[in-house]
Design a protein around this motif. Structure first.
Motif, PDB file in Angstrom:
ATOM      1  N   UNK A  62      43.910  72.146  95.617  1.00 19.40           N
ATOM      2  CA  UNK A  62      42.901  73.251  94.746  1.00 19.40           C
ATOM      3  C   UNK A  62      41.775  73.418  96.006  1.00 19.40           C
ATOM      4  N   UNK A  63      41.118  72.489  96.467  1.00 18.87           N
ATOM      5  CA  UNK A  63      40.012  72.722  97.342  1.00 18.87           C
ATOM      6  C   UNK A  63      40.348  73.252  98.462  1.00 18.87           C
ATOM      7  N   UNK A  64      41.136  73.253  99.189  1.00 16.23           N
ATOM      8  CA  UNK A  64      41.859  73.887 100.318  1.00 16.23           C
ATOM      9  C   UNK A  64      42.148  75.320 100.107  1.00 16.23           C
ATOM     10  N   UNK A  65      43.027  75.468  98.899  1.00 12.69           N
ATOM     11  CA  UNK A  65      43.126  76.911  98.506  1.00 12.69           C
ATOM     12  C   UNK A  65      41.891  77.794  98.517  1.00 12.69           C
ATOM     13  N   UNK A  66      40.940  77.239  97.714  1.00 10.27           N
ATOM     14  CA  UNK A  66      39.774  77.692  97.596  1.00 10.27           C
ATOM     15  C   UNK A  66      39.062  78.150  98.878  1.00 10.27           C
ATOM     16  N   UNK A  67      39.190  77.154  99.976  1.00 12.29           N
ATOM     17  CA  UNK A  67      38.614  77.257 101.076  1.00 12.29           C
ATOM     18  C   UNK A  67      39.205  78.118 102.205  1.00 12.29           C
ATOM     19  N   UNK A  72      37.987  82.328  97.968  1.00  8.87           N
ATOM     20  CA  UNK A  72      36.435  82.660  97.418  1.00  8.87           C
ATOM     21  C   UNK A  72      35.249  81.963  98.290  1.00  8.87           C
ATOM     22  N   UNK A  73      35.895  80.577  98.730  1.00 10.85           N
ATOM     23  CA  UNK A  73      34.815  79.731  99.205  1.00 10.85           C
ATOM     24  C   UNK A  73      35.218  79.837 100.702  1.00 10.85           C
ATOM     25  N   UNK A  74      35.759  80.706 101.289  1.00 11.18           N
ATOM     26  CA  UNK A  74      35.985  80.621 102.711  1.00 11.18           C
ATOM     27  C   UNK A  74      34.820  80.524 103.608  1.00 11.18           C
ATOM     28  N   UNK A  75      33.715  81.038 103.386  1.00  4.64           N
ATOM     29  CA  UNK A  75      32.853  81.062 104.433  1.00  4.64           C
ATOM     30  C   UNK A  75      31.486  80.173 103.958  1.00  4.64           C
ATOM     31  N   UNK A  76      31.975  79.105 102.977  1.00  2.00           N
ATOM     32  CA  UNK A  76      30.785  78.245 102.553  1.00  2.00           C
ATOM     33  C   UNK A  76      31.297  76.900 103.106  1.00  2.00           C
ATOM     34  N   UNK A  77      30.228  76.004 103.532  1.00  2.00           N
ATOM     35  CA  UNK A  77      30.384  74.769 103.732  1.00  2.00           C
ATOM     36  C   UNK A  77      30.234  73.848 102.413  1.00  2.00           C
ATOM     37  N   UNK A  78      30.692  72.642 102.388  1.00  2.00           N
ATOM     38  CA  UNK A  78      30.386  71.825 101.291  1.00  2.00           C
ATOM     39  C   UNK A  78      29.160  71.646 100.824  1.00  2.00           C
TER      40      UNK A  78
END
Length: 103
Positions: A62-67, A72-78
């Protein structure tokens, strides 16, 4: 450091964290408990260690698909995600606090 007690699939765990991290850790433990319980209740996986691995794999996917590049989170760091979530919590808390007085 503070110590808190949580339960995951009926097993008690004593965890240590910074005071300001307590809420996030409790939420994470609750989220993990729900994922693991759902896997156990589905009856396809036996053994707590296997259930934990399946839950971890599901959450990682789930986390990796969002990244993912198109996610939707591709350009965000943790850290960016944590900051954004903290800001959302503040907005929700400020919106919901007045509602508590109604009940």
């Amino acid at each position: 450091m503070i110590h808190l007690d949580v339960s995951i699939m009926g097993q008690p765990y004593r965890l240590a964290c910074k005071e300001e991290e307590e809420r996030a850790l409790r939420e994470a433990a609750s989220f993990l408990d729900k994922k693991m319980t759902a896997i156990r209740d589905a009856g396809r996986v036996k053994g707590n260690d296997r259930i934990a691995v399946m839950a971890a794999l599901g959450m990682a996917a789930e986390f990796l698909s969002a990244r993912a590049p198109q996610g939707p989170l591709s350009d965000m760091s943790v850290l960016d995600m944590q900051d954004k979530m903290a800001a959302m919590h503040k907005v929700l808390d400020s919106a919901l606090t007045p509602q508590e007085n109604l009940f």
